[in-house]
Design a protein around this motif. Structure first.
Motif, mmCIF file in Angstrom:
data_model
loop_
_atom_site.group_PDB
_atom_site.id
_atom_site.type_symbol
_atom_site.label_atom_id
_atom_site.label_comp_id
_atom_site.label_asym_id
_atom_site.label_seq_id
_atom_site.Cartn_x
_atom_site.Cartn_y
_atom_site.Cartn_z
ATOM 1 N N UNK A 59 38.620 -102.501 -2.006
ATOM 2 C CA UNK A 59 39.071 -103.687 -1.324
ATOM 3 C C UNK A 59 40.468 -103.405 -0.539
ATOM 4 N N UNK A 60 41.359 -102.805 -1.556
ATOM 5 C CA UNK A 60 42.559 -102.568 -1.092
ATOM 6 C C UNK A 60 42.510 -101.560 0.130
ATOM 7 N N UNK A 61 41.811 -100.464 -0.276
ATOM 8 C CA UNK A 61 41.766 -99.502 0.834
ATOM 9 C C UNK A 61 41.205 -99.765 2.252
ATOM 10 N N UNK A 62 39.877 -100.712 2.136
ATOM 11 C CA UNK A 62 39.214 -101.198 3.048
ATOM 12 C C UNK A 62 40.108 -102.261 3.894
ATOM 13 N N UNK A 71 47.850 -101.087 12.487
ATOM 14 C CA UNK A 71 49.168 -101.469 12.881
ATOM 15 C C UNK A 71 50.103 -100.593 13.235
ATOM 16 N N UNK A 72 49.884 -99.248 12.678
ATOM 17 C CA UNK A 72 50.681 -98.194 13.069
ATOM 18 C C UNK A 72 52.203 -98.363 12.882
ATOM 19 N N UNK A 73 52.565 -98.817 11.856
ATOM 20 C CA UNK A 73 53.871 -99.080 11.494
ATOM 21 C C UNK A 73 54.183 -98.235 10.140
ATOM 22 N N UNK A 74 55.434 -98.376 9.705
ATOM 23 C CA UNK A 74 56.083 -97.613 8.796
ATOM 24 C C UNK A 74 55.388 -98.070 7.472
ATOM 25 N N UNK A 75 54.725 -99.275 7.472
ATOM 26 C CA UNK A 75 54.073 -99.732 6.259
ATOM 27 C C UNK A 75 52.865 -98.952 5.934
ATOM 28 N N UNK A 76 52.023 -98.395 6.985
ATOM 29 C CA UNK A 76 51.176 -97.663 6.740
ATOM 30 C C UNK A 76 51.331 -96.578 5.685
ATOM 31 N N UNK A 77 52.471 -95.563 5.913
ATOM 32 C CA UNK A 77 52.672 -94.743 4.922
ATOM 33 C C UNK A 77 52.935 -95.328 3.426
ATOM 34 N N UNK A 78 53.612 -96.433 3.458
ATOM 35 C CA UNK A 78 53.930 -96.983 1.948
ATOM 36 C C UNK A 78 52.593 -97.388 1.337
ATOM 37 N N UNK A 79 51.625 -98.068 2.200
ATOM 38 C CA UNK A 79 50.390 -98.550 1.725
ATOM 39 C C UNK A 79 49.485 -97.425 1.207
ATOM 40 N N UNK A 80 49.486 -96.285 1.979
ATOM 41 C CA UNK A 80 48.763 -94.972 1.633
ATOM 42 C C UNK A 80 49.324 -94.437 0.173
ATOM 43 N N UNK A 81 50.712 -94.552 0.075
ATOM 44 C CA UNK A 81 51.184 -94.214 -1.226
ATOM 45 C C UNK A 81 50.988 -94.924 -2.310
ATOM 46 N N UNK A 82 50.932 -96.376 -2.010
ATOM 47 C CA UNK A 82 50.649 -97.154 -2.977
ATOM 48 C C UNK A 82 49.475 -97.029 -3.678
ATOM 49 N N UNK A 83 48.353 -96.904 -2.774
ATOM 50 C CA UNK A 83 47.024 -96.623 -3.157
ATOM 51 C C UNK A 83 46.774 -95.372 -4.118
ATOM 52 N N UNK A 84 47.572 -94.102 -3.558
ATOM 53 C CA UNK A 84 47.481 -93.027 -4.336
ATOM 54 C C UNK A 84 48.083 -93.209 -5.504
ATOM 55 N N UNK A 85 49.155 -93.867 -5.794
ATOM 56 C CA UNK A 85 49.702 -94.221 -7.104
ATOM 57 C C UNK A 85 48.615 -95.036 -7.938
ATOM 58 N N UNK A 86 48.061 -95.909 -7.344
ATOM 59 C CA UNK A 86 47.107 -96.726 -8.023
ATOM 60 C C UNK A 86 45.866 -95.718 -8.596
#
Length: 93
Positions: A59-62, A71-86
């Protein structure tokens, strides 16, 4: 909004079922149940929790990660890193 919001009731139902399983394990210990039977139930609880975790991750990834990427913001990299850590954390558990 959390990615699982639309399925919140289903997630809560599964977690309540797992909670009941944990209480069952506690009763087994209270009643001095056979060790292997207790371990079998603990394994079942662990698999059930892992199943919920994988669904929440999906659900988080989707939802959260996809929205951040769109949204193409800096938040995208943070969300990807967060998902990878999870994912790393789930694999190690």
């Amino acid at each position: 909004m959390a990615g699982y919001t639309e399925r919140k009731g289903e997630v809560q139902t599964r977690l309540r079922r797992i909670e009941g399983q944990v209480r069952g394990v506690q009763r087994m210990v209270d009643e001095d149940a056979y060790c292997i039977d207790v371990l079998t139930q603990i394994s079942a609880v662990t698999r059930a929790l892992q199943g919920v975790a994988l669904e929440l991750l999906d659900d988080h990834l989707g939802h959260c990660v996809r929205d951040a990427i769109e949204a193409k913001g800096a938040d995208a990299d943070a969300k990807i890193a967060e998902a990878s850590a999870a994912i790393t954390h789930l694999v190690k558990s």
